[in-house]
Each structure stands twice: as structure tokens, then as C-alpha cells.
Design an enzyme around this catalytic site. Structure first.
Site, PDB file in Angstrom:
ATOM      1  N   LYS A 193      14.220  -0.666 -10.952  1.00  0.00           N
ATOM      2  CA  LYS A 193      14.568  -2.015 -10.517  1.00  0.00           C
ATOM      3  C   LYS A 193      13.257  -2.721 -10.230  1.00  0.00           C
ATOM      4  CE  LYS A 193      14.693  -4.107  -7.235  1.00  0.00           C
ATOM      5  NZ  LYS A 193      13.710  -5.212  -6.882  1.00  0.00           N
ATOM      6  N   THR A 250      10.245  -1.523   6.184  1.00  0.00           N
ATOM      7  CA  THR A 250      10.951  -0.490   6.942  1.00  0.00           C
ATOM      8  C   THR A 250      12.423  -0.838   7.076  1.00  0.00           C
ATOM      9  OG1 THR A 250       8.969   0.163   8.156  1.00  0.00           O
ATOM     10  CG2 THR A 250      11.092   0.654   9.186  1.00  0.00           C
ATOM     11  N   GLU A 270       7.810   4.578   1.094  1.00  0.00           N
ATOM     12  CA  GLU A 270       6.519   4.064   1.543  1.00  0.00           C
ATOM     13  C   GLU A 270       6.801   2.697   2.127  1.00  0.00           C
ATOM     14  OE1 GLU A 270       3.631   1.698   1.742  1.00  0.00           O
ATOM     15  OE2 GLU A 270       3.324   1.964  -0.420  1.00  0.00           O
ATOM     16  N   CYS A 304       0.308  -3.125   2.140  1.00  0.00           N
ATOM     17  CA  CYS A 304       0.962  -2.373   3.218  1.00  0.00           C
ATOM     18  C   CYS A 304      -0.039  -1.639   4.093  1.00  0.00           C
ATOM     19  CB  CYS A 304       1.977  -1.401   2.632  1.00  0.00           C
ATOM     20  SG  CYS A 304       1.278  -0.324   1.372  1.00  0.00           S
ATOM     21  N   GLU A 399       4.001  -6.986  11.223  1.00  0.00           N
ATOM     22  CA  GLU A 399       3.068  -6.987  10.100  1.00  0.00           C
ATOM     23  C   GLU A 399       2.947  -8.413   9.561  1.00  0.00           C
ATOM     24  OE1 GLU A 399       2.395  -4.156   6.194  1.00  0.00           O
ATOM     25  OE2 GLU A 399       4.443  -4.659   6.784  1.00  0.00           O
TER      26      GLU A 399
END
Length: 501
Positions: A193, A250, A270, A304, A399
Site C-alpha cells: 500500500k 504510533t 517503526e 522519524c 513530535e
């Protein structure tokens, strides 16, 4: 020197040296396919907002067809000789290098990063292909001494089966490469995807995989924008899928893990990071500044593992801040093909909005803008440094995913370790010090899956890339990245009773 493509025409709208690499279709069984109902979505250039092409708005039904093809192909591809799979990847590595300029152009068009950054990404991506070419012939088994007379214990590794690969937009070449290369190396097959923001680099890589000789049906691609959740659910619940690899937030990772739990699929996640970067009082300032730039501002901060919280010892705070500011002032922000551009726009308006929100919140709570702090056209945000940042503002708990360097003072090692570890996630961490005892002490104390000591560049094909805590589980790269796509099987062989002594 401008990096704008010189071959742009009606027939070749992106100006590629090989226009056939611009693919606006899904791929199932080696064939270009469209959505069953003909629906499409548009793909934009982040720098201008202009439409650069379309892709099919594929559905759950299309996804099931791709899964069935991948499953059928796996029945034969799993038996391919390791040397044959290695040969595919060695050829693919050369194709990456041969078409590096076109892959970099596609990244700039759809992701927005500078051409230099995009080209570096392509070479980095190729390193994963090269690494996994070696891994194809290094999937060693094991002989274990038996505790029972007359038996022998053997451990063999076998491909896990059909894999679902869900990739993000921030590294359009690298993220898919470090997932699909081990799929090929281990004899698995995949349904991919691709991100709606950056499908074209992914699709071009699929074409190179085909040219490398990989059989049709080994890699299959579904493209979607509005059906994202439904297709994600199908890929994490379908019984023929045995492995899911996801790179992203997350929040979404938890949703996918919950969905995959029903069939107990093997997963590699990840997920988000909130990386601390610590500059101790004994750090070499030029090294710390260079490492901060490498970690914080690559891809305009949309990585990230980029430093999100920068802790600087009070004794060197001003010296470090001024040295960092001098370097950041030299950045040039603009369209990725423009001459001298070092940093491109952000991918979405919402990314730029979030950076502004974090800046405004920090300033409201006492921070000072040293460099930047301004919006540019559309999704552009000027690289920004904040000083006197308190430890209780939004950017310390969220973040940012943008070009914002927030400098927070600290006094002691004990204090800063507590601050650095005060996070629910733990992907990467960085620190700078000349003290060898401190290097070991701090590296072991940081609650992250990866630590950069005196460097801001950590990602390599040869290491196990992955996080701790709510940054996920599983690894990409290194021999651990190969094992993620394998199942260990123990074979216990007995003998005739009269042979047992």
C-alpha cells in the site's frame, strides 16, 4: 546550477530520462491496473500545489485480488534458489544506480525535498538492495546437539509468506526499498500500500524490480487515498497475509496491531519518535552543530529519527546556539529543483500548521526566536531555532516533524537523562561528549532503540533499525531485518531403534 528537468514535454510531463518510469496505475500480477470503477485521485507538487498526475482509487476488492495473486505466486517463488534471488537484487541495485537521476526527480516532484537530498536518498536506498542481495545467501540454519539418543536437531529458516507493506511518504525510495528488498531476498511475496502523497517513486521502483527479472506477482501495489482505512484493515486481517510491516505514527501503528492480533500476524512497526539530542559541556561544538543539522534538518525535519528536543548544557548554551544559528542562516528554502536550494517545502499544509503551533506555544511560554519562525508560500516553513525553551511546552511532548530546533538548557547529567527519557516513545537519541566514560554511561541510560554518540547520522543498511517503548518493535536492516521475514522451523530426525547405542 539548476536541477530542473530539461526534457519536460506533453508526452514527458516530469522530464524523466526514461518516461516509462512515470506510472499512474496500480500493479497486480505484473500488469498495470486501474480501480474497478475507474475512480482516481490526484497527486500534487508540494512546492506549488499543482497536480502532477493521478493514480487509481483502488478498493478492498482490488486489494483482495492483489492478495490472491501474491499468495498464488508465493507457492512457486518460495522455492527459488537463494543464488537466483541474489542475482535479482544485484541487478536491481545496478538499475537503481543507472536510474538514480530519474528516481531523484520523482522524489522532488511528489515529496518536495531538495534534489541533492533526493539523490542522496536514492543512493542510500540502493545500499539496502545491495545488503539484502548478500542476505539472500546468508540465511543460515543451525545444528543443535540433541538431548535424546538417536536424534539430530536441525533448525531451518523458511519464508513467512505473503507480506503487507505499508509505507510512508517522507522517504519515497528508502522506505519501500528496505521493506521490499528483504521480501525478495527471503522468497516471500508482497502487497504494497503506497502513500497517496508519493506513489510515483514507489511505482517506478516496482518497474525496476520487474526489469531485474523478479517474476510477476511477487510484488503487487494498491494505490488509494480515501479508502486508506478500509484497505489497511484488509491487509491486517486477511488470513493469507502472514506478515505486516508498517512505518508511520504510533497512533496508527496501535490500530494496525490491534487489527492484526485477530490472526496473530508477525509485525514490524517503526513508529513515532521524539528524539532527544544532548550537548554536554565537554562536547566539541563544531561536531555537535554538524550532528544537530544532520539529525534535525534532513528532509526539512520530516524524519522519524530527527532530534525533537535539543538539550544544551548551560555552560556552552550561548556558544552552541550562535554556532548553530550561523549554519542555519545559510540554508536556502524553496522548490527542490531550484539552484542552491538545501531544503524544500513541507508535504502538507497541516505539517506547516503544526510547526507554527509549536513555535507559537513555545514563544507564549517564554521561548525566543533566534532564527526563522516564519511561514513561507504554501507549505514552506523557514528553518527555525528557538532559545530559552521551557520543558513544559507542546514540542517536548509531541513530535514536530518539521524544521524546528528547540534548545533547552540543563545543568547536570542526571537531570538531562531524566528529561530525555521522559517520553512514551523511544526511537532514537543523540548526544555529544568527549568523555569516554560518559559516552558509555549515557548511551546505556537512554531509553531508545538507537543512539548516536558524537554523530547525528545513524541509519545504515547494515544495522538493525528500530525503536523501544511505543516506537514499535521489529527491525529493518542488518541480519535482523532478514529474520523479520523468516520462520524458524525445528526438524528433529530420529533413527532406527537398532542404531541407538
Amino acid at each position: 546550477m539548476s536541477n530542473w528537468p530539461t526534457k519536460i514535454s506533453k508526452e514527458n510531463p516530469l522530464g524523466l530520462d526514461d518516461p516509462s518510469l512515470f506510472i499512474q496505475h496500480g500493479i497486480i500480477g505484473g500488469k498495470h491496473v486501474d480501480a474497478a470503477d475507474g475512480a482516481t485521485f490526484t497527486v500534487d507538487n508540494p512546492a506549488t500545489g499543482d497536480v502532477i498526475g493521478t493514480c487509481p482509487e483502488m478498493t478492498v476488492e482490488d486489494t483482495r485480488r492483489a492478495i490472491d495473486v501474491a499468495y498464488a505466486t508465493f507457492q512457486t517463488f518460495r522455492h527459488t534458489a537463494a543464488a537466483t534471488r541474489q542475482a535479482y537484487l544485484l541487478k536491481l541495485n545496478q538499475l537503481f544506480l543507472d536510474h538514480a537521476a530519474d528516481l531523484a526527480r520523482l522524489i522532488v516532484w511528489e515529496n518536495g525535498k531538495s534534489y541533492a537530498d533526493a539523490h542522496t536518498e536514492v543512493i542510500y536506498s540502493a545500499s539496502y538492495v545491495s545488503w539484502y542481495a548478500g542476505e539472500a545467501v546468508r540465511q543460515y540454519g543451525e545444528i543443535i546437539p540433541s538431548s535424546m539418543p538417536g536424534t539430530r536437531n536441525m533448525v531451518v529458516k523458511q519464508p513467512i509468506g505473503v507480506c503487507a507493506l505499508l509505507v510512508p511518504w517522507n522517504f519515497p525510495a528508502a522506505m519501500i526499498t528496505r521493506k521490499v528488498a528483504p521480501v525478495i531476498a527471503t522468497g516471500c511475496t508482497a502487497v504494497i500500500k503506497v502513500p497517496s502523497e508519493t506513489p510515483y517513486t514507489n511505482l517506478a521502483i516496482m518497474e525496476l524490480i520487474k526489469r531485474a527479472g523478479v517474476p510477476d506477482g511477487v510484488v503487487n501495489v494498491v494505490t488509494t487515498e480515501k479508502n486508506l482505512q478500509a484497505i489497511g484493515n484488509e491487509l491486517t486481517t486477511h488470513p493469507k497475509i502472514k506478515k505486516v510491516s508498517f512505518t508511520g505514527s504510533t497512533r496508527v501503528g496501535k490500530i494496525l496491531a490491534g487489527q492484526a492480533a485477530g490472526t496473530l500476524k508477525k509485525m514490524s512497526l517503526e513508529l513515532g519518535g521524539n528524539a532527544p539530542l544532548i550537548v554536554f559541556e565537554d562536547a566539541d561544538i563544531p561536531t555537535a552543530v554538524a550532528g544537530t543539522i544532520a539529525s534535525k534538518f534532513r528532509g526539512s525535519g520530516q524524519t522519524c529519527v530527527c532530534a525533537n528536543r535539543i538539550y544544551v548544557h548551560e555552560a556552552i548554551y550561548d556558544e552552541y546556539a550562535n554556532a548553530l544559528a550561523e549554519k542555519v542562516k545559510q540554508f536556502k528554502v524553496g522548490p527542490g529543483f531550484d539552484e542552491g536550494v538545501t531544503h524544500g517545502p513541507l508535504i502538507h499544509m497541516r505539517q506547516a500548521d503544526k510547526v507554527q503551533e509549536h513555535v507559537d506555544n513555545a514563544v507564549k511560554n517564554g521561548a525566543t526566536i533566534l532564527v526563522g519562525g516564519e511561514r513561507g508560500p504554501r507549505t514552506v516553513y523557514q528553518p527555525t531555532i528557538l532559545t530559552n525553551v521551557p520543558d513544559d511546552c507542546l514540542l517536548t511532548t509531541e513530535e514536530t516533524f518539521g524544521p524546528l530546533a528547540a534548545l533547552i538548557k540543563f545543568k547536570t547529567e542526571e537531570e538531562v537523562i531524566k528529561l530525555a527519557n521522559n517520553s512514551e516513545v523511544g526511537l532514537a537519541g543523540y548526544f555529544f561528549s568527549k568523555d569516554s566514560d560518559r559516552i558509555w554511561r549515557v548511551a546505556e541510560a537512554l531509553e531508545t532503540g538507537m543512539v548516536g554518540a558524537n554523530t547525528g547520522a545513524i541509519s545504515q543498511a547494515v544495522i538493525p533499525f528500530g525503536g523501544a517503548k511505543e516506537s514499535g518493535y521489529g527491525k529493518e536492516g542488518g541480519h535482523e531485518g532478514t529474520d523479520e521475514y523468516l520462520v524458524k522451523k525445528v526438524i528433529i530426525q530420529g533413527t532406527a531403534l537398532h542404531n541407538i547405542k
